[in-house]
Design a protein around this motif. Structure first.
Motif, PDB file in Angstrom:
ATOM      1  N   LEU A 293       0.833  -1.213   0.000  1.00 18.49           N
ATOM      2  CA  LEU A 293       0.000   0.000   0.000  1.00 18.49           C
ATOM      3  C   LEU A 293       0.863   1.256   0.000  1.00 18.49           C
ATOM      4  O   LEU A 293       0.532   2.243  -0.666  1.00 18.49           O
ATOM      5  N   THR A 294       1.960   1.222   0.745  1.00 12.74           N
ATOM      6  CA  THR A 294       2.850   2.385   0.808  1.00 12.74           C
ATOM      7  C   THR A 294       3.485   2.663  -0.549  1.00 12.74           C
ATOM      8  O   THR A 294       3.530   3.815  -1.007  1.00 12.74           O
ATOM      9  N   ILE A 295       3.984   1.608  -1.205  1.00 17.02           N
ATOM     10  CA  ILE A 295       4.597   1.781  -2.524  1.00 17.02           C
ATOM     11  C   ILE A 295       3.577   2.316  -3.525  1.00 17.02           C
ATOM     12  O   ILE A 295       3.856   3.220  -4.318  1.00 17.02           O
ATOM     13  N   GLN A 296       2.353   1.776  -3.472  1.00 18.26           N
ATOM     14  CA  GLN A 296       1.295   2.248  -4.363  1.00 18.26           C
ATOM     15  C   GLN A 296       0.952   3.710  -4.079  1.00 18.26           C
ATOM     16  O   GLN A 296       0.774   4.513  -4.999  1.00 18.26           O
ATOM     17  N   LEU A 297       0.878   4.060  -2.798  1.00 15.16           N
ATOM     18  CA  LEU A 297       0.510   5.433  -2.432  1.00 15.16           C
ATOM     19  C   LEU A 297       1.605   6.429  -2.820  1.00 15.16           C
ATOM     20  O   LEU A 297       1.307   7.566  -3.190  1.00 15.16           O
ATOM     21  N   ILE A 298       2.862   6.000  -2.743  1.00 17.11           N
ATOM     22  CA  ILE A 298       3.953   6.859  -3.214  1.00 17.11           C
ATOM     23  C   ILE A 298       3.770   7.167  -4.694  1.00 17.11           C
ATOM     24  O   ILE A 298       3.852   8.326  -5.130  1.00 17.11           O
ATOM     25  N   ARG A 299       3.515   6.132  -5.465  1.00 16.17           N
ATOM     26  CA  ARG A 299       3.343   6.315  -6.912  1.00 16.17           C
ATOM     27  C   ARG A 299       2.132   7.202  -7.207  1.00 16.17           C
ATOM     28  O   ARG A 299       2.210   8.123  -8.024  1.00 16.17           O
ATOM     29  N   ALA A 310       8.040   7.867 -14.716  1.00 13.30           N
ATOM     30  CA  ALA A 310       9.440   7.435 -14.681  1.00 13.30           C
ATOM     31  C   ALA A 310      10.107   7.889 -13.389  1.00 13.30           C
ATOM     32  O   ALA A 310      10.867   7.145 -12.762  1.00 13.30           O
ATOM     33  N   ALA A 311       9.813   9.105 -12.971  1.00 12.01           N
ATOM     34  CA  ALA A 311      10.373   9.607 -11.715  1.00 12.01           C
ATOM     35  C   ALA A 311       9.795   8.853 -10.525  1.00 12.01           C
ATOM     36  O   ALA A 311      10.493   8.589  -9.542  1.00 12.01           O
ATOM     37  N   ALA A 312       8.525   8.493 -10.623  1.00 17.59           N
ATOM     38  CA  ALA A 312       7.891   7.728  -9.549  1.00 17.59           C
ATOM     39  C   ALA A 312       8.575   6.377  -9.373  1.00 17.59           C
ATOM     40  O   ALA A 312       8.744   5.895  -8.248  1.00 17.59           O
ATOM     41  N   LEU A 313       8.985   5.775 -10.483  1.00 20.95           N
ATOM     42  CA  LEU A 313       9.691   4.494 -10.404  1.00 20.95           C
ATOM     43  C   LEU A 313      11.039   4.646  -9.708  1.00 20.95           C
ATOM     44  O   LEU A 313      11.451   3.770  -8.943  1.00 20.95           O
ATOM     45  N   VAL A 314      11.710   5.771  -9.962  1.00 23.49           N
ATOM     46  CA  VAL A 314      12.995   6.017  -9.309  1.00 23.49           C
ATOM     47  C   VAL A 314      12.804   6.170  -7.806  1.00 23.49           C
ATOM     48  O   VAL A 314      13.574   5.627  -7.004  1.00 23.49           O
ATOM     49  N   VAL A 315      11.770   6.893  -7.409  1.00 21.05           N
ATOM     50  CA  VAL A 315      11.488   7.066  -5.982  1.00 21.05           C
ATOM     51  C   VAL A 315      11.156   5.725  -5.347  1.00 21.05           C
ATOM     52  O   VAL A 315      11.619   5.416  -4.245  1.00 21.05           O
ATOM     53  N   LYS A 316      10.374   4.906  -6.042  1.00 18.70           N
ATOM     54  CA  LYS A 316      10.037   3.579  -5.517  1.00 18.70           C
ATOM     55  C   LYS A 316      11.290   2.743  -5.320  1.00 18.70           C
ATOM     56  O   LYS A 316      11.449   2.069  -4.295  1.00 18.70           O
ATOM     57  N   GLY A 318      14.212   3.872  -4.695  1.00 18.08           N
ATOM     58  CA  GLY A 318      14.906   4.421  -3.541  1.00 18.08           C
ATOM     59  C   GLY A 318      14.322   3.921  -2.236  1.00 18.08           C
ATOM     60  O   GLY A 318      15.066   3.623  -1.278  1.00 18.08           O
ATOM     61  N   VAL A 319      13.004   3.808  -2.170  1.00 16.61           N
ATOM     62  CA  VAL A 319      12.349   3.297  -0.963  1.00 16.61           C
ATOM     63  C   VAL A 319      12.747   1.848  -0.709  1.00 16.61           C
ATOM     64  O   VAL A 319      13.025   1.447   0.430  1.00 16.61           O
ATOM     65  N   ILE A 320      12.797   1.056  -1.770  1.00 16.21           N
ATOM     66  CA  ILE A 320      13.194  -0.344  -1.633  1.00 16.21           C
ATOM     67  C   ILE A 320      14.638  -0.441  -1.156  1.00 16.21           C
ATOM     68  O   ILE A 320      14.967  -1.229  -0.260  1.00 16.21           O
ATOM     69  N   ALA A 321      15.508   0.379  -1.750  1.00 15.15           N
ATOM     70  CA  ALA A 321      16.918   0.374  -1.348  1.00 15.15           C
ATOM     71  C   ALA A 321      17.057   0.747   0.128  1.00 15.15           C
ATOM     72  O   ALA A 321      17.862   0.151   0.862  1.00 15.15           O
TER      73      ALA A 321
END
Length: 333
Positions: A293-299, A310-316, A318-321
């Motif tokens: 839910l958090t990853i989806q809400l970030i996007r 594309a930027a949203a994917l980069v942020v995602k 970063g969250v995983i890292a």
């Protein structure tokens, strides 16, 4: 020297405690912050339409992530889930459209299609488990086989063609609503509830964590390690099969080239962000749901505020890292 040790010990303890808290509850904190930001900044965020949009996009990931969490809890990984979704997603319409076995009754054809598609995905998951448990093949290698071949199988079954259909009895799985909430959300909730019960209330759940925590000790204790591994990979396959049906039901179309593409990575990310160790021995299922839910809400937050996907994917990423770094730092302290 003694004074230095006594001075540093509490600091080290606080550090370990802080890292553990961030790893376990970081997703909850991030989710709360994102909710607050969206309530303030995003128009119509609290509308039922926005809720349904986000649920539609995240339910399949959560379903797959539940099975993935069980596999990871045993110290494994399953890269094949996206391809198993594709196989399930092409096999179902082939069945209820009469391309496999002619069935006159539509309701019966839909029921047969659901059983055949999910059952096939489960058997293929069992195949993954067999490779891992019987031959000792590393899970990332064993599941890579179907990651590659599975999508090829799905494409061969339909000659790479898009399948479209209009079968309301089946489309209801992905397009129907109950009390204004998408039907797939109830399917997802049922799967999460069943997994929670199994992990918390049954011997199976304790065995899964024991195998992932220390496989050698589990073997020496006489636990059925091979059967547990077979079971979790089969469950992962079943979850992927269900998710594949939901995807094609949403679109009333089946595209072997696109179904489940990248879902394995989203599922692993949900497990990591949710606080479960990728090294095994843990299964924070509610955390996994919250991670997805958090990853989806970030996007959604980024897209709703004009940030390109594309930027949203980069942020995602970063969250995983960050989630993986927190786990590694916690182990080192």
């Amino acid at each position: 020297m003694t004074k230095v040790s006594s001075t540093l010990a509490p600091t080290g303890g606080r550090t370990r405690g802080g890292l553990a808290w961030c790893s376990r509850y970081g997703a909850l904190a991030a989710f709360g912050v994102l909710l607050a930001l969206n309530i303030v900044l995003t128009p119509y965020f609290l509308s039922l339409q926005t809720l349904n949009i986000n649920l539609t996009q995240v339910c399949t990931i959560i379903i797959v992530a539940v099975g993935m969490n069980l596999v990871i809890a045993t110290g494994g990984i399953d890269l094949s889930v996206g391809s198993l979704m594709a196989i399930s997603g092409v096999l179902a319409p082939m069945t209820f459209l009469g391309q496999v076995v002619p069935v006159g009754n539509t309701a019966l054809a839909v029921a047969l299609a659901i059983v055949a598609a999910i059952g096939t995905a489960g058997l293929l998951g069992l195949f993954n488990g067999w490779l891992v448990s019987r031959f000792g093949i590393q899970p990332i290698v064993a599941t890579l086989i179907l990651f590659i071949a599975g999508r090829g199988i799905a494409q061969v079954l339909v000659d790479g063609n898009l399948q479209t259909f209009s079968v309301p009895q089946f489309a209801w799985i992905g397009q129907g609503t109950l009390l204004g909430i998408p039907t797939q959300a109830f399917v997802m909730a049922a799967i999460v509830a069943a997994a929670l019960w199994a992990m918390r209330r049954t011997r199976f759940g304790r065995y899964v964590l024991a195998v992932g925590g220390n496989e050698r000790a589990a073997v020496m204790a006489g636990l059925p390690v091979r059967r547990i591994k077979l079971a979790v990979y089969a469950i992962s396959g079943l979850c992927a099969g269900v998710a594949g049906l939901v995807v094609i039901a949403i679109n009333s179309a089946s595209d072997a080239n696109q179904i489940g593409l990248g879902t394995e990575l989203d599922a692993i990310a949900a497990v990591a962000v949710g606080g479960s160790s990728l090294g095994g021995g843990q299964a924070h299922l509610l955390g996994t749901v919250l991670g997805a839910l958090t990853i989806q809400l970030i996007r959604y937050t980024l897209l709703a505020n004009g940030v390109p996907d594309a930027a949203a994917l980069v942020v995602k990423a970063g969250v995983i890292a960050l989630a993986v770094w927190l786990q590694q730092a916690q182990r080192r302290t």
